[in-house]
Design an enzyme around this catalytic site. Structure first.
Site, PDB file in Angstrom:
ATOM      1  N   MET A 327       0.821  -1.215   0.000  1.00  0.00           N
ATOM      2  CA  MET A 327       0.000   0.000   0.000  1.00  0.00           C
ATOM      3  C   MET A 327       0.851   1.260   0.000  1.00  0.00           C
ATOM      4  O   MET A 327       0.597   2.196  -0.749  1.00  0.00           O
ATOM      5  CB  MET A 327      -0.944  -0.001   1.217  1.00  0.00           C
ATOM      6  N   VAL A 403       1.957   0.886   7.706  1.00  0.00           N
ATOM      7  CA  VAL A 403       2.798  -0.198   8.228  1.00  0.00           C
ATOM      8  C   VAL A 403       1.916  -1.406   8.508  1.00  0.00           C
ATOM      9  O   VAL A 403       0.712  -1.387   8.241  1.00  0.00           O
ATOM     10  CB  VAL A 403       3.562   0.257   9.500  1.00  0.00           C
ATOM     11  N   GLU A 405      -0.543  -4.212   9.956  1.00  0.00           N
ATOM     12  CA  GLU A 405      -1.830  -4.009  10.640  1.00  0.00           C
ATOM     13  C   GLU A 405      -1.715  -4.449  12.102  1.00  0.00           C
ATOM     14  O   GLU A 405      -2.300  -5.458  12.521  1.00  0.00           O
ATOM     15  CB  GLU A 405      -2.919  -4.797   9.885  1.00  0.00           C
ATOM     16  N   LYS A 410       1.610   0.512  14.874  1.00  0.00           N
ATOM     17  CA  LYS A 410       1.036   1.789  14.410  1.00  0.00           C
ATOM     18  C   LYS A 410       1.211   2.860  15.493  1.00  0.00           C
ATOM     19  O   LYS A 410       1.564   4.005  15.191  1.00  0.00           O
ATOM     20  CB  LYS A 410      -0.435   1.602  14.024  1.00  0.00           C
ATOM     21  N   HIS A 453      -8.375   5.440   3.866  1.00  0.00           N
ATOM     22  CA  HIS A 453      -8.380   4.020   3.496  1.00  0.00           C
ATOM     23  C   HIS A 453      -8.319   3.890   1.980  1.00  0.00           C
ATOM     24  O   HIS A 453      -9.299   4.172   1.282  1.00  0.00           O
ATOM     25  CB  HIS A 453      -9.648   3.365   4.056  1.00  0.00           C
TER      26      HIS A 453
END
Ligand code: NAD
Length: 720
Positions: A327, A403, A405, A410, A453
């Site tokens: 991502m 980073v 999940e 986080k 998102h």
């Protein structure tokens, strides 16, 4: 001179019509343009001093097409006869243009779409600026319509049936070079010369009769019911259209019919055939829903219609991206492409460089395909700066973390970022499952913390779901929207909740597939039912692609977080069993499907051994209904719970986020089309038969009782 078209006649008696809508950056066909064009066609036709006319545009683009907002409000609104008359008006006008006895030439200076291109096709001669960036297209099929200004008749008569169908059925653009090679334009010239070239043609040749109005005209490549090549084209075309649309997109069939039927009769009759099919499509609720969601509401979202007012425009010049994985690498690419400097941070330089290499790959492909110049590609890559040091984030306007999940990781990267950049304007998380309000706790100014998102692959997926934490400020929302606007993606705005909006509703699609498997429905019927319902892939297929393991992990986390409040899903035991067997999904090479090396994937036979198929199988319509209604009822719950605050966001998010059947216009448009009352009754039946997950929320019952609909009387959540 009219309000929308400049009119001049030169000393040779050649008129120049320059379409230039006042107060708009783009020309479109609306009532005013239509009226002005008709009166000027009449003037050219009847004034003996005028020898012919050139049509061009006073804006950088030629003309973007019909004002779909106007069409959308017409769809289904008036009587069939009125609708046919409306639909046929442009055909009548263009027919008058091409048969009035005076030669018309089009000087195409820029993008010509839909009705814009159709005006040029009715002209006897087309000169186009020799610029490969110019797009020429008839994209109506993409919003469930057909080109109703003669496009289905003139393009095939110019290019040949087979070549034109590629453009008519897909709505793809052609470059001026492709149009010239395919006979759709006559001449390419430098932009500065196109009007002069068009005038020269009128002066030197100026033939005012279209080829199809001449005796002995033949469609290039042939036409007609008895031509073997054409029969083959239509047989193959019909089969392919059926395979790709599964009967869900009436426009595709209608275009094929227009071309097939229209090419066996003269032009006037052919245009009436086109207008009839156009009218039929306009009466189809699916066209109205598609125009609304795919065009009107999407365009409003793209223009940041929901951006809070009164906040200064925010521009991200330097972006920080934490995590250079799948991502992060994609976010870095789209941001650098939009001109931002991107600090791409990972735990090792190798990982950060790998993230940048992703952009290198995309740039190389772009250069190879001629979509981007080598210099521009190099400049884009030069803007991405891989690093492992938080100090390099100094000066960032926005930092997005992507980073792993994990709440702990986080939290850690959020704290480190704040320590390195104390005055950072906005911090965003790209988490797909962790509530934003919780993550914001590790940031000292939760009002400046927001969820962004993205969807994978970031460079191809158009949507960004913006998630408001409990304390996120309107100013932060405005700034986040400005960033999404900079990278030219479509934002929807949702409130914090487990799975937010898109993941939560998408999850119900896969879960319903598993529930069906548990019910003993044959796996192939489940998969095909999903696709026939309009979803891009079957639920088991997409479950594999996303990864069964990931679904399992999200479920376990949810169980942990919710405790007794967790409601088990009917297919939970299936996921457990696959996990035990190590069938973790596509990446692992086995899941609901088998993935033989070098071969085609197929459904794992163990599915029916473990969960035997019932003797009685449901009709596919019931399977389709379960899929669509299950997702739609969840979307309605999101609106009731104010996760969503606007049905338009719900429809756009569903189609562009997880591929919800586009022909429905999205879950809220689907409920409207069924009728809220009928939808509620059907959900009650489904709930009784299959479980409480189908139970309609109070919002829908109340709307049904009051006879309301989402778009008729636009229901907004109580929070607004
Ligand atoms: P990934 O595993 O491909 O990438 C994660 C990257 O983060 C890795 O390069 C890793 O080295 C790096 N990283 C880990 N810890 C770090 C730290 N402390 N500091 C800096 N970098 C660190 O994962 P992904 O698929 O890119 O997902 C990233 C995030 O995006 C997750 O929160 C995920 O839920 C979310 N997300 C994923 C998808 C998807 O389809 N994969 C979609 C939307 C959102």
């Amino acid at each position: 001179m009219t309000d929308t078209i400049k009119f001049e006649v030169d000393s040779d008696g050649i008129a120049l019509l320059t379409i230039d809508l006042p107060g708009r950056s783009m020309n479109v066909i609306n009532g005013d343009v239509s009226r002005d064009l008709s009166s000027l066609i009449e003037k050219v036709a009847t004034d003996p001093a005028i020898k012919g006319a050139v049509i061009t545009s006073g804006k950088p683009a030629f003309l973007a097409g019909a004002d779909l907002g106007m069409l959308g409000s017409q769809a289904g609104a008036s009587s069939v006869k009125d609708m046919f008359e409306n639909a046929h008006a442009m055909n009548r006008q263009m027919r008058r243009l091409e048969t009035c006895g005076k030669p018309f030439a089009a000087a195409i200076n820029g993008l010509a779409m839909g009705g814009g291109l159709e005006i040029t096709l009715a002209c006897h001669y087309r000169v186009c600026a020799d610029d490969p960036k110019i797009q020429l297209a008839l994209p109506e099929v993409k919003v469930g319509l057909l080109p109703g200004g003669g496009g289905t008749q003139r393009l095939p008569r110019l290019m040949g049936v087979q070549a034109s169908l590629m453009y008519l059925l897909k709505g793809d653009s052609m470059t001026p070079q492709q149009a010239k090679a395919g006979n759709a334009v006559h001449e390419l010239a430098p932009l500065a010369d196109i009007v002069a070239r068009a005038k020269a043609w009128i002066k030197e040749k100026g033939d005012p009769v279209q080829p199809w109005d001449k005796k002995g005209f033949k469609v290039p490549g042939g036409e007609g019911a008895f031509n073997p090549a054409i029969v083959q084209t239509f047989t193959g075309g019909n089969a392919m259209a059926q395979k790709e649309t599964l009967g869900n997109f009436p426009a595709v069939q209608a275009i094929l019919s227009c071309v097939y039927e229209g090419h066996q009769v003269p032009m006037d009759a052919a245009l009436r055939i086109e207008s009839r099919y156009f009218t039929k499509l306009m009466m189809d609720p699916s066209s109205k829903a598609m125009i609304r969601s795919l065009f009107i509401n999407k365009q409003a979202a793209d223009k940041l219609a929901r951006r809070p007012q009164g906040v200064d425009k925010f521009q991200v010049k330097t972006l920080g991206v934490l995590g250079a994985g799948m991502m992060g690498a994609g976010i870095a690419y789209v941001s650098a492409e939009a001109g931002m400097t991107v600090i791409l941070l990972d735990t090792t330089m190798e990982a950060a460089e790998r993230g940048k290499a992703y952009s290198q790959g995309l740039v190389d492909k772009g250069v190879q395909r001629g979509k981007v110049s080598a210099e521009k590609g190099q400049a884009l890559l030069g803007r991405i700066k891989p690093t492992t040091s938080y100090d390099d984030l100094k000066g960032c306007d926005l930092v997005i973390e992507a980073v792993f999940e994990s709440r702990d990781i986080k939290d850690d990267v959020t704290r480190k970022t704040e320590a390195a950049v104390p005055g950072l304007p906005v911090f965003a998380s790209n988490t797909s499952t962790l509530p934003i309000t919780g993550l914001a706790k590790s940031f000292s100014r939760p009002r400046d913390f927001i969820g962004l998102h993205f969807f994978s692959p970031v460079d191809r997926m158009p949507l960004v779901e913006i998630i408001m934490g409990k304390e996120t400020s309107q100013e932060t929302l405005a700034r986040a929207m400005d960033y999404v606007g900079q990278i030219r993606k479509t934002p929807i705005v949702v409130n914090d909740s487990r799975g937010f909006y898109t993941s939560r509703c998408f999850g119900t699609y896969v879960a319903e597939g598993l529930a069906m498997l548990a019910d003993g429905i044959v796996p192939a019927l489940i998969e095909n039912g999903g696709k026939q319902a309009g979803m891009p892939v079957g639920p088991l297929d997409v479950g594999d692609a996303v990864s069964i393991e990931l679904g399992y992990k999200v479920r376990e986390q949810t169980k942990k977080d919710l405790g007794d409040a967790y409601k088990p899903a009917p297919g939970d035991h299936i996921v457990d069993r696959l996990m035990e067997l190590g069938r973790l999904g596509k990446k692992a090479g086995k899941g609901y499907y088998e993935y033989p090396e070098g071969g085609k994937k197929f459904l794992w036979p163990g599915l029916t051994e473990n969960w035997p198929s019932a003797a009685d199988q449901p009709d596919v319509t019931e399977v389709k209904k379960r899929f669509l209604y299950r997702q739609a009822v969840e979307a309605a719950r999101c609106l009731e719970e104010t996760v969503l605050t606007d049905p338009a966001d719900g429809d756009i998010g569903a189609i562009f986020g997880w591929g919800f059947a586009p022909f429905t216009g999205g879950p809220f448009s689907l409920i409207d089309a069924v009728g809220v009352d009928a939808f509620v009754r059907e959900c009650d039946r489904l709930a009784q038969q299959y479980g409480a997950r189908f139970a309609p929320p109070k919002l829908l019952r109340d709307m049904a009782a009051k006879g309301e609909s989402f778009y008729g009387s636009k229901v907004k959540a109580a929070a607004e």
